[in-house]
Scaffold this motif. Structure first.
Motif, PDB file in Angstrom:
ATOM      1  N   PRO A  69       0.759  -1.164  -0.072  1.00  0.00           N
ATOM      2  CA  PRO A  69      -0.076   0.149   0.049  1.00  0.00           C
ATOM      3  C   PRO A  69       0.871   1.355   0.011  1.00  0.00           C
ATOM      4  N   GLY A  70       2.230   1.084   0.080  1.00  0.00           N
ATOM      5  CA  GLY A  70       3.081   2.192   0.253  1.00  0.00           C
ATOM      6  C   GLY A  70       3.510   2.723   1.568  1.00  0.00           C
ATOM      7  N   THR A  71       5.070   3.070   1.462  1.00  0.00           N
ATOM      8  CA  THR A  71       5.414   3.228   2.821  1.00  0.00           C
ATOM      9  C   THR A  71       4.619   4.363   3.893  1.00  0.00           C
ATOM     10  N   GLY A  72       4.363   5.338   3.111  1.00  0.00           N
ATOM     11  CA  GLY A  72       3.432   6.300   3.836  1.00  0.00           C
ATOM     12  C   GLY A  72       2.224   5.836   4.575  1.00  0.00           C
ATOM     13  N   LYS A 115       0.106  14.258  -3.146  1.00  0.00           N
ATOM     14  CA  LYS A 115       1.098  14.056  -4.150  1.00  0.00           C
ATOM     15  C   LYS A 115       2.176  14.665  -3.800  1.00  0.00           C
ATOM     16  N   THR A 116       3.444  14.373  -4.208  1.00  0.00           N
ATOM     17  CA  THR A 116       4.766  14.994  -4.031  1.00  0.00           C
ATOM     18  C   THR A 116       5.246  15.095  -5.465  1.00  0.00           C
ATOM     19  N   THR A 117       6.605  15.774  -5.504  1.00  0.00           N
ATOM     20  CA  THR A 117       7.490  15.727  -6.613  1.00  0.00           C
ATOM     21  C   THR A 117       8.553  15.310  -6.410  1.00  0.00           C
ATOM     22  N   ALA A 118       9.350  14.647  -7.428  1.00  0.00           N
ATOM     23  CA  ALA A 118      10.809  14.353  -7.499  1.00  0.00           C
ATOM     24  C   ALA A 118      11.651  15.145  -8.098  1.00  0.00           C
ATOM     25  N   CYS A 147       4.858  12.934  -8.645  1.00  0.00           N
ATOM     26  CA  CYS A 147       4.674  11.794  -8.216  1.00  0.00           C
ATOM     27  C   CYS A 147       3.127  11.421  -7.675  1.00  0.00           C
ATOM     28  N   GLY A 148       2.949  10.025  -7.782  1.00  0.00           N
ATOM     29  CA  GLY A 148       1.878   9.511  -7.154  1.00  0.00           C
ATOM     30  C   GLY A 148       1.527   9.831  -5.610  1.00  0.00           C
TER      31      GLY A 148
END
Length: 270
Positions: A161-164, A185-188, A200-201
């Motif tokens: 499910p993702g680390t967060g 959502k974040t940015t790379a 990013c997703g």
């Protein structure tokens, strides 16, 4: 090969198939190269699972017929060549209510966020308690040459499910509330002055996991390229129903919603 333009004949084939499928009422959203030599991908726009499974079988038939017209042959075998990446289907799957709420979308209201956390708890239970059933539904002679070899996904079925979100699960198990997970959502940072940050997703999309989270759905990546998707989808629905029944039993037995979800996560996280 992934970033190169498709060969002319293959491009013609994919556009021909896309045109025919559109006439049949099936809109194709994606067509591009894949990693292996002469490997390509096409994806339809998502719809109800029963229709989607039928559309997928129809696509396979159209693909084979159209390929022959161009002197090509569409290989739907999972592992036709040793030492070269095999082929599979990415079964994007979600569950919703009759009022339009998606169990696997984090949502913007407290009700939707609680549903999201609860839904993943039910899925975690189903995948853990019925792991062998999920593995068996994609176990074919061709696909077992692909799974767990030198390519993704592995033969061990696991949920990502993702680390967060996993940190949020730890908080719930420790006694924290169901609310609190922020689906942002974040940015790379490309670390290059000539390139803009890439959006990013919500969570890292682990492309090596057999059951990763994809923003508003989970993706069962272990389905074989020659398979009819209806059986894996039926298994996904069944294990989800099993998780819902287990959660319902805990709540009807007197446990609070929060404690029931926490117990589900605690007992089914490894």
């Amino acid at each position: 090969n992934y970033f190169a333009p498709p060969p002319t004949e293959v491009n013609t084939l994919m556009f021909n198939v896309q045109k025919i499928m559109l006439k049949l009422g099936v809109a194709m959203a994606v067509l591009h190269n894949e990693v292996a030599c002469a490997q390509h991908e096409m994806s339809p726009i998502y719809c109800h699972s029963t229709f989607s499974a039928d559309n997928n079988v129809l696509f396979m038939e159209v693909l084979e017929k159209e390929a022959e017209k161009l002197g090509l042959h569409a290989l739907l075998h999972e592992k036709p060549f040793a030492g070269i990446n095999g082929s599979g289907k990415h079964n994007n799957w979600s569950v919703g209510t009759d009022t339009g709420m998606n169990f696997f979308y984090p949502g913007k209201t407290d009700q939707a966020r609680e549903l999201f956390v609860t839904g993943i708890a039910c899925l975690a239970y189903g995948l853990c308690q019925h792991n062998e059933v999920v593995r068996c539904c994609v176990a074919t002679a061709g696909n077992d040459h692909r799974l767990g070899a030198q390519e993704a996904p592995p033969a061990i079925i696991s949920l990502y499910p993702g680390t967060g979100f996993e940190k949020h699960v730890d908080s719930i198990i420790a006694g924290g509330p169901l609310l609190g997970y922020k689906a942002e959502k974040t940015t790379a940072d490309p670390r290059a002055s000539s390139a803009m940050p890439a959006v990013c997703g919500v969570e890292d999309r682990n492309r090596t996991a057999p059951f990763p989270f994809c923003g508003n759905r989970f993706e069962f990546r272990a389905v074989g390229s020659s398979q009819n998707c209806s059986f894996p989808i039926a298994v996904c629905n069944t294990i989800m129903a099993s998780g819902m029944a287990a959660l319902s039993s805990l709540i009807e037995g007197g446990m609070s919603h929060r404690d029931a979800v926490a117990q589900m996560f605690k007992e089914n996280r490894h």
